[in-house]
Design a protein around this motif. Structure first.
Motif, mmCIF file in Angstrom:
data_model
loop_
_atom_site.group_PDB
_atom_site.id
_atom_site.type_symbol
_atom_site.label_atom_id
_atom_site.label_comp_id
_atom_site.label_asym_id
_atom_site.label_seq_id
_atom_site.Cartn_x
_atom_site.Cartn_y
_atom_site.Cartn_z
ATOM 1 N N MET A 107 0.819 -1.213 0.000
ATOM 2 C CA MET A 107 0.000 0.000 0.000
ATOM 3 C C MET A 107 0.853 1.263 0.000
ATOM 4 N N VAL A 108 1.984 1.214 0.699
ATOM 5 C CA VAL A 108 2.885 2.380 0.716
ATOM 6 C C VAL A 108 3.378 2.681 -0.699
ATOM 7 N N SER A 109 3.745 1.634 -1.451
ATOM 8 C CA SER A 109 4.204 1.828 -2.833
ATOM 9 C C SER A 109 3.078 2.334 -3.725
ATOM 10 N N VAL A 110 1.871 1.792 -3.537
ATOM 11 C CA VAL A 110 0.724 2.224 -4.342
ATOM 12 C C VAL A 110 0.412 3.699 -4.074
ATOM 13 N N LEU A 111 0.388 4.081 -2.812
ATOM 14 C CA LEU A 111 0.090 5.484 -2.472
ATOM 15 C C LEU A 111 1.199 6.415 -2.947
ATOM 16 N N SER A 112 2.435 5.921 -2.909
ATOM 17 C CA SER A 112 3.561 6.711 -3.427
ATOM 18 C C SER A 112 3.357 6.991 -4.910
ATOM 19 N N ALA A 113 2.891 5.987 -5.650
ATOM 20 C CA ALA A 113 2.609 6.171 -7.080
ATOM 21 C C ALA A 113 1.453 7.140 -7.280
ATOM 22 N N CYS A 114 0.410 7.008 -6.441
ATOM 23 C CA CYS A 114 -0.761 7.895 -6.546
ATOM 24 C C CYS A 114 -0.385 9.362 -6.353
ATOM 25 N N SER A 115 0.636 9.602 -5.541
ATOM 26 C CA SER A 115 1.043 10.997 -5.262
ATOM 27 C C SER A 115 1.561 11.691 -6.521
ATOM 28 N N LYS A 116 1.909 10.912 -7.544
ATOM 29 C CA LYS A 116 2.470 11.485 -8.775
ATOM 30 C C LYS A 116 1.447 11.570 -9.909
ATOM 31 N N LEU A 117 0.210 11.159 -9.644
ATOM 32 C CA LEU A 117 -0.828 11.193 -10.676
ATOM 33 C C LEU A 117 -1.275 12.623 -10.977
ATOM 34 N N GLU A 118 -1.550 12.899 -12.256
ATOM 35 C CA GLU A 118 -2.135 14.178 -12.650
ATOM 36 C C GLU A 118 -3.653 14.112 -12.445
ATOM 37 N N ALA A 119 -4.306 15.268 -12.516
ATOM 38 C CA ALA A 119 -5.746 15.354 -12.218
ATOM 39 C C ALA A 119 -6.573 14.423 -13.108
#
Length: 627
Positions: free
Chosen positions: A235-247
C-alpha cells in the motif's frame, strides 16, 4: 601445552587474549567438549576475546572440520578470516557454503561469492533457497546486473523457478535493484504460483521506483481482483505512485476503483485496500468530504492499521482542514491498538504550525522521546524538520534551534527550515550566518534556501545583502529565480520604499505577476502613502485574483489612512456589486488540549454566550477602574 598452540591458525595467535582464561576454559570443557557444545557456544553475539577463546578450543578438540561449527564460526568473522576458516574444511556441505557466500555478499564481494558458488557446483553440493537468496543479496551490492542474470540462469537450470522465495529474490534484484522491469515482469509471469503477496509487493515497489505509475495501479487492481490482501508495504508503494498522478489520471482511477467497490460485497478481501487508495485520491483531488466517506467505509482489520489514518489526516492537512486533522488525531491516539508513526506526526506537526497549537506540538515531541524513539529526532530529517517548522511558526524559536542542533545529519532541507524559521521571527542576521555556514559545510543551496534567505532580508530590512543574494542566484549558485523569489525580492524593495525599482523588477521578470507580487507592491504603496500607485496596483491585483478580497481591503486601508472616507465607501459598494466578500479573520486558541476556532463576527462557537458574559463583566470592571 604450548606445543598444542602451534596447531592453531596464525590469525588467532596474532591476536592477544587472556592466556589463563583460555586455559581455564579448555580445562572446563576438556572432558565434555564436543562439536555440539561448541556450536551452542557460538550462538548469539560474542565479544572478540571470547570468540578467540572458543576458536582455540575448537582446534584443541579438532572440531574445526565439523560443518555446523564452521558455519557458525564463519558468521562471526569478516570475510578475510571467514575464508580461512572455510578453506580449512575438507568436505564442506551446503551450510558453510551458504555462510561464506552471505559474508562475502554483505561486504560487496560479489565476484568472490560467485567463485565460491562455482566451487560448490564443482563439488556436486546441491544449493538450496538460502544459497540463491544470499547470492542475490550479493548481486544487489555489486551494482552489476550481469550477476543477477547469471544467478537467474542457475535458478532455471537447477529447477528452482517454482520456489516463491527465490522468485521474490529475483524480483527484488531486477525490479528494485536494477529497475529492469522487463526481466522482473518475465519472472513474475512465469511463476507457477502467483498467490504470494510478497512477490506482488516487490513488483509493485519496483514499478513505483521506476516511475511506472499506471503500471503500479494496474498491478494493484489485478492483485485485488485475484482476491489477495495487499501488505502495508504494498500500500505504501501504491500510495507513493498515486502521489504522482495528474488530475485527469486521478479521475480515471477514481472511476475504475469506485466501480469495483460498487460491484463487490462488503466482505471482499481487497475492499479496505481499495477504499484507502480512493480516500488518498479524493484527498489529493481536494474532495475532503468524499475522502472522509471512503475512510468511514474501512472496517475491522483495515482500521487497525496506521495507514488509513495517515491518509485521512494527511488529506485534511493538505486541504487546510487543520482542526479536523487534530480532532481525528485525538480519536486515533485513544485507540490502544494504534500507534502513530513519524508520517502521522509530520502531518500533525504541520497542522499545529498552522493553528499555533504549541501545546500539542510539544506533546508530540515528548511522546517521541519517551516512546524510546529518541533516535528518530536525531536521524529522521523529515520529522526533525517538521518540528523545527512547528516551533518556529508557534514563536518558540529557542526550541526550534535545540532540535536543529541535536540533529546528527543536517541536510539542505533541515537548513532551509531553520533559515525560514529565523526569517519569520525577525532574526535576519542569524539566518544569513546560517546560510554562510551551510556553504562552509559543503551543502549546496537550492531554491528553498534562497526563498528563506530573501524572506529573512525582507523581514529584517537587509536591503543591500538581499539585493546581492538575489543577483548572485544564477551566476554564483546556478539557481534560476522562480516566481516566489521575485515576489520576495519585490517585497524587500517595496518595504524600504524603492517602489520604482520594484516595478522595474516586475516588468523584467520572465513570469506573469501573480497575487503575491502585486500584493507586495500594494503593501509597499500603502506603507509609503503612494495612493495613486496603490490604485493602479490594486486594479492589477483584482485582475489576477478577482474573487479574493485582499486587493480591495488593502486599497481600502490605504484610502482610510488618508481619510478618504467617501472613496472607502465607494469601494465597499463596488465590492458588494461584484459579489466579493471579505474573508473573516480567524484565530485559534488551545485550552486543555482542545483547539478553539474563532471567526470575526461569527456566533458559532458553542460557548459564545459565556464568552460574551465574561467580556461584559470585564468591560464593567474596566469602566469602574477608569472612573
Amino acid at each position: 601445552m604450548l606445543a598444542t598452540f602451534s596447531h592453531f591458525p596464525p590469525f588467532i595467535l596474532k591476536n592477544t587474549f587472556n592466556f589463563h582464561d583460555s586455559i581455564s576454559l579448555m580445562h572446563t570443557f576438556f572432558s565434555n567438549s564436543n562439536s555440539h557444545n561448541l556450536s551452542v557456544m557460538l550462538q548469539g553475539h560474542l565479544s572478540h576475546s571470547h570468540l578467540l577463546q572458543i576458536h582455540a578450543q575448537i582446534f584443541r578438540v579438532n572440531a574445526h572440520q565439523d560443518n555446523l561449527v564452521a558455519t557458525r564460526l564463519i558468521g562471526h568473522y569478516p570475510s578475510r578470516l571467514a575464508l580461512r576458516v572455510f578453506e580449512q574444511l575438507r568436505t564442506p556441505n551446503i551450510f558453510p557454503y551458504n555462510a561464506i557466500i552471505r559474508v562475502l555478499g554483505e561486504e560487496g564481494l560479489c565476484s568472490y561469492a560467485f567463485s565460491v558458488f562455482k566451487d560448490l557446483l564443482q563439488r556436486s553440493v546441491s544449493p538450496n533457497d538460502f544459497t540463491f537468496s544470499f547470492l542475490l543479496k550479493a548481486c544487489l551490492r555489486s551494482n552489476d546486473a550481469k550477476y543477477v542474470k547469471q544467478t537467474h540462469t542457475h535458478v532455471a537450470k537447477l529447477g528452482f523457478v517454482s520456489d516463491s522465495f527465490i522468485c521474490n529474490g529475483l524480483l527484488v534484484a531486477y525490479a528494485m535493484g536494477f529497475q529492469d522491469m522487463v526481466s522482473a515482469r518475465k519472472v513474475f509471469d512465469e511463476m507457477p504460483d502467483r498467490g504470494v503477496v510478497r512477490c506482488w509487493t516487490s513488483l509493485i515497489a519496483g514499478s513505483a521506483q521506476s516511475g511506472h505509475i499506471e503500471e503500479v495501479l494496474r498491478l494493484f487492481f489485478m492483485m485485488i481482483k485475484e482476491n489477495l490482501r495487499p501488505e502495508n508495504d504494498t500500500m505504501v508503494s501504491v500510495l507513493s505512485a498515486c502521489s504522482k498522478l495528474e488530475a485527469a489520471e486521478i479521475g480515471k482511477w477514481v472511476m475504475i476503483l469506485s466501480e469495483f467497490i460498487n460491484d463487490v460485497d462488503s466482505g471482499s478481501v481487497g475492499r479496505d485496500s481499495v477504499n484507502i487508495v480512493l480516500a488518498y485520491l479524493y484527498g489529493k483531488w481536494g474532495q475532503v468530504e468524499k475522502c472522509k466517506e471512503r475512510f468511514d467505509e474501512i472496517v475491522g482489520i483495515g482500521k487497525r492499521s496506521v495507514l488509513p489514518w495517515n491518509v485521512i489526516i494527511g488529506a485534511y492537512v493538505q486541504n487546510g482542514c487543520f482542526l479536523e486533522a487534530l480532532s481525528l488525531f485525538h480519536v486515533m491516539i485513544e485507540d490502544l491498538n494504534l500507534r502513530p508513526n513519524h508520517v502521522t506526526m509530520v502531518s500533525i506537526l504541520s497542522a499545529c504550525a498552522q493553528v499555533g497549537d504549541l501545546d500539542l506540538g510539544k506533546w508530540i515531541h515528548e511522546y517521541v522521546k519517551s516512546d524510546g524513539s529518541k533516535a528518530i529526532l536525531e536521524s529522521n530529517t523529515f520529522f526533525a524538520t517538521a518540528l523545527i517548522d512547528m516551533y518556529s511558526k508557534c514563536g518558540s524559536l529557542g526550541k526550534a534551534k535545540d532540535v536543529f542542533e541535536q540533529m546528527v545529519s543536517k541536510d539542505v532541507v533541515s537548513f532551509n527550515a531553520m533559515v525560514m524559521g529565523l526569517a519569520i521571527n525577525g532574526e535576519g542576521e542569524e539566518a544569513l550566518r546560517l546560510f554562510s555556514k551551510m556553504q562552509q559545510l559543503g551543502l549546496r543551496p537550492n531554491s528553498g534556501t534562497f526563498l528563506g534567505v530573501l524572506c529573512a532580508c525582507s523581514h529584517s530590512g537587509l536591503l543591500h545583502r538581499g539585493q546581492q543574494i538575489f543577483l548572485d542566484m544564477i551566476p554564483r549558485f546556478s539557481v534560476p529565480p522562480e516566481l516566489e523569489h521575485y515576489a520576495c525580492y519585490v517585497d524587500l524593495l517595496a518595504r524600504v520604499g524603492l517602489l520604482e525599482e520594484a516595478f522595474k523588477v516586475v516588468a523584467s521578470m520572465p513570469f506573469e505577476p501573480n497575487n503575491f507580487v502585486w500584493g507586495a507592491l500594494l503593501q509597499g504603496c500603502r506603507l509609503h502613502s503612494r495612493l495613486k500607485l496603490a490604485q493602479d496596483v490594486s486594479q492589477k491585483l483584482v485582475k489576477v485574483d478577482p474573487e479574493n478580497s485582499a486587493g480591495y481591503v488593502m486599497f481600502s486601508n490605504a484610502l482610510a489612512s488618508d481619510q478618504q472616507w467617501g472613496a472607502v465607501l465607494g469601494l465597499r459598494c463596488f465590492m458588494r456589486e461584484k459579489g466579493v466578500r471579505k474573508h473573516p479573520g480567524c484565530s485559534w486558541i488551545s485550552v486543555n488540549g482542545v483547539v478553539h476556532e474563532f471567526l470575526a463576527g461569527s456566533l458559532s462557537h458553542p460557548q459564545i454566550d459565556r464568552i460574551y458574559q465574561s467580556l461584559d463583566g470585564l468591560m464593567k470592571e474596566m469602566k469602574i477602574a477608569s472612573a
